[in-house]
Scaffold this motif. Structure first.
Motif, PDB file in Angstrom:
ATOM      1  N   ARG A  13       0.851  -1.182   0.000  1.00 17.40           N
ATOM      2  CA  ARG A  13       0.000   0.000   0.000  1.00 17.40           C
ATOM      3  C   ARG A  13       0.887   1.234   0.000  1.00 17.40           C
ATOM      4  O   ARG A  13       1.852   1.330   0.772  1.00 17.40           O
ATOM      5  N   CYS A  14       0.563   2.178  -0.880  1.00 14.89           N
ATOM      6  CA  CYS A  14       1.337   3.418  -0.964  1.00 14.89           C
ATOM      7  C   CYS A  14       1.120   4.247   0.296  1.00 14.89           C
ATOM      8  O   CYS A  14      -0.017   4.494   0.691  1.00 14.89           O
ATOM      9  N   THR A  15       2.213   4.677   0.917  1.00 11.91           N
ATOM     10  CA  THR A  15       2.095   5.477   2.134  1.00 11.91           C
ATOM     11  C   THR A  15       1.658   6.901   1.829  1.00 11.91           C
ATOM     12  O   THR A  15       1.264   7.636   2.729  1.00 11.91           O
ATOM     13  N   ALA A  16       1.724   7.313   0.548  1.00 11.51           N
ATOM     14  CA  ALA A  16       1.348   8.678   0.177  1.00 11.51           C
ATOM     15  C   ALA A  16      -0.089   8.761  -0.329  1.00 11.51           C
ATOM     16  O   ALA A  16      -0.862   9.602   0.121  1.00 11.51           O
ATOM     17  N   CYS A  17      -0.463   7.894  -1.284  1.00 13.42           N
ATOM     18  CA  CYS A  17      -1.794   8.028  -1.900  1.00 13.42           C
ATOM     19  C   CYS A  17      -2.727   6.863  -1.602  1.00 13.42           C
ATOM     20  O   CYS A  17      -3.899   6.904  -1.967  1.00 13.42           O
ATOM     21  N   GLY A  18      -2.231   5.813  -0.964  1.00  4.60           N
ATOM     22  CA  GLY A  18      -3.101   4.708  -0.572  1.00  4.60           C
ATOM     23  C   GLY A  18      -3.352   3.664  -1.631  1.00  4.60           C
ATOM     24  O   GLY A  18      -4.093   2.713  -1.397  1.00  4.60           O
ATOM     25  N   THR A  19      -2.761   3.815  -2.799  1.00  7.91           N
ATOM     26  CA  THR A  19      -2.940   2.828  -3.861  1.00  7.91           C
ATOM     27  C   THR A  19      -2.429   1.463  -3.415  1.00  7.91           C
ATOM     28  O   THR A  19      -1.364   1.363  -2.807  1.00  7.91           O
ATOM     29  N   LEU A  20      -3.218   0.424  -3.723  1.00  5.77           N
ATOM     30  CA  LEU A  20      -2.807  -0.943  -3.413  1.00  5.77           C
ATOM     31  C   LEU A  20      -2.130  -1.556  -4.624  1.00  5.77           C
ATOM     32  O   LEU A  20      -2.521  -1.308  -5.763  1.00  5.77           O
ATOM     33  N   LEU A  27       8.339   1.292  -5.693  1.00  4.20           N
ATOM     34  CA  LEU A  27       7.651   2.578  -5.600  1.00  4.20           C
ATOM     35  C   LEU A  27       6.233   2.486  -6.161  1.00  4.20           C
ATOM     36  O   LEU A  27       5.952   1.675  -7.040  1.00  4.20           O
ATOM     37  N   CYS A  28       5.350   3.339  -5.667  1.00  2.01           N
ATOM     38  CA  CYS A  28       3.972   3.391  -6.134  1.00  2.01           C
ATOM     39  C   CYS A  28       3.941   3.708  -7.625  1.00  2.01           C
ATOM     40  O   CYS A  28       4.558   4.679  -8.070  1.00  2.01           O
ATOM     41  N   PRO A  29       3.207   2.909  -8.417  1.00  7.74           N
ATOM     42  CA  PRO A  29       3.142   3.160  -9.853  1.00  7.74           C
ATOM     43  C   PRO A  29       2.376   4.432 -10.214  1.00  7.74           C
ATOM     44  O   PRO A  29       2.476   4.922 -11.336  1.00  7.74           O
ATOM     45  N   LYS A  30       1.624   4.989  -9.263  1.00 10.35           N
ATOM     46  CA  LYS A  30       0.858   6.205  -9.551  1.00 10.35           C
ATOM     47  C   LYS A  30       1.590   7.475  -9.142  1.00 10.35           C
ATOM     48  O   LYS A  30       1.567   8.465  -9.865  1.00 10.35           O
ATOM     49  N   CYS A  31       2.236   7.473  -7.961  1.00  9.19           N
ATOM     50  CA  CYS A  31       2.826   8.726  -7.461  1.00  9.19           C
ATOM     51  C   CYS A  31       4.287   8.551  -7.046  1.00  9.19           C
ATOM     52  O   CYS A  31       4.904   9.510  -6.570  1.00  9.19           O
ATOM     53  N   PHE A  32       4.840   7.379  -7.216  1.00 11.56           N
ATOM     54  CA  PHE A  32       6.228   7.087  -6.860  1.00 11.56           C
ATOM     55  C   PHE A  32       6.486   7.219  -5.358  1.00 11.56           C
ATOM     56  O   PHE A  32       7.622   7.398  -4.929  1.00 11.56           O
ATOM     57  N   GLY A  33       5.421   7.148  -4.564  1.00 17.36           N
ATOM     58  CA  GLY A  33       5.577   7.147  -3.122  1.00 17.36           C
ATOM     59  C   GLY A  33       6.086   5.794  -2.638  1.00 17.36           C
ATOM     60  O   GLY A  33       6.172   4.835  -3.401  1.00 17.36           O
ATOM     61  N   ALA A  34       6.426   5.739  -1.365  1.00 15.25           N
ATOM     62  CA  ALA A  34       6.937   4.496  -0.783  1.00 15.25           C
ATOM     63  C   ALA A  34       5.798   3.505  -0.567  1.00 15.25           C
ATOM     64  O   ALA A  34       4.684   3.886  -0.228  1.00 15.25           O
TER      65      ALA A  34
HETATM   66 ZN   LIG Z   1       1.007   6.456  -4.432  1.00 14.70          ZN
END
Ligand SMILES: [Zn+2]
Length: 110
Positions: A13-20, A27-34
């Motif tokens: 789960r992205c720690t920035a945007c919540g994407t699973l 890295l998150c494929p949507k926002c590159f968050g952790a």
């Molecule tokens: Zn994200």
């Protein structure tokens, strides 16, 4: 539906945007968050599956097995194995996680 309860499944789960995401991924494929491990309910819908009759060398000892793509109710797709593939295992059927083999999630048609 049976009364059997799905086992939990660990996804990312992205720690920035919540994407699973089912991962593995850094890295998150949507926002590159952790991404961090996140536990969700292992119930979902069968998207598709196929029987692997000639496994790669690493899995040869296991014989034939079914690989399944499952859309979890939590909102992400995950690849696992289908433990009871038969004529009833059609796309759209409800499936539940019933266990794990190493890092692979095992699903059964509910
Ligand atoms: Zn994200």
């Amino acid at each position: 539906m049976t009364a059997t309860k799905a086992m939990d499944v660990t996804v990312l789960r992205c720690t920035a945007c919540g994407t699973l995401d089912s991962g593995p991924r850094d890295l998150c494929p949507k926002c590159f968050g952790a991404l961090a491990p996140h536990t969700v309910d292992g119930a979902g819908t069968l998207v598709s599956w196929t029987m692997i009759r000639r496994p790669p060398a690493a899995f040869r000892a296991e014989g034939a097995y079914a690989v399944a793509l499952v859309k979890l109710d939590a909102g992400c797709q995950i690849t696992g194995r289908l433990s009871n593939p038969d004529d009833h295992a059609t796309p759209g059927r409800r499936v539940i996680a019933t266990g794990h083999k190493d890092t692979v999630t095992l699903f059964s048609v509910a």
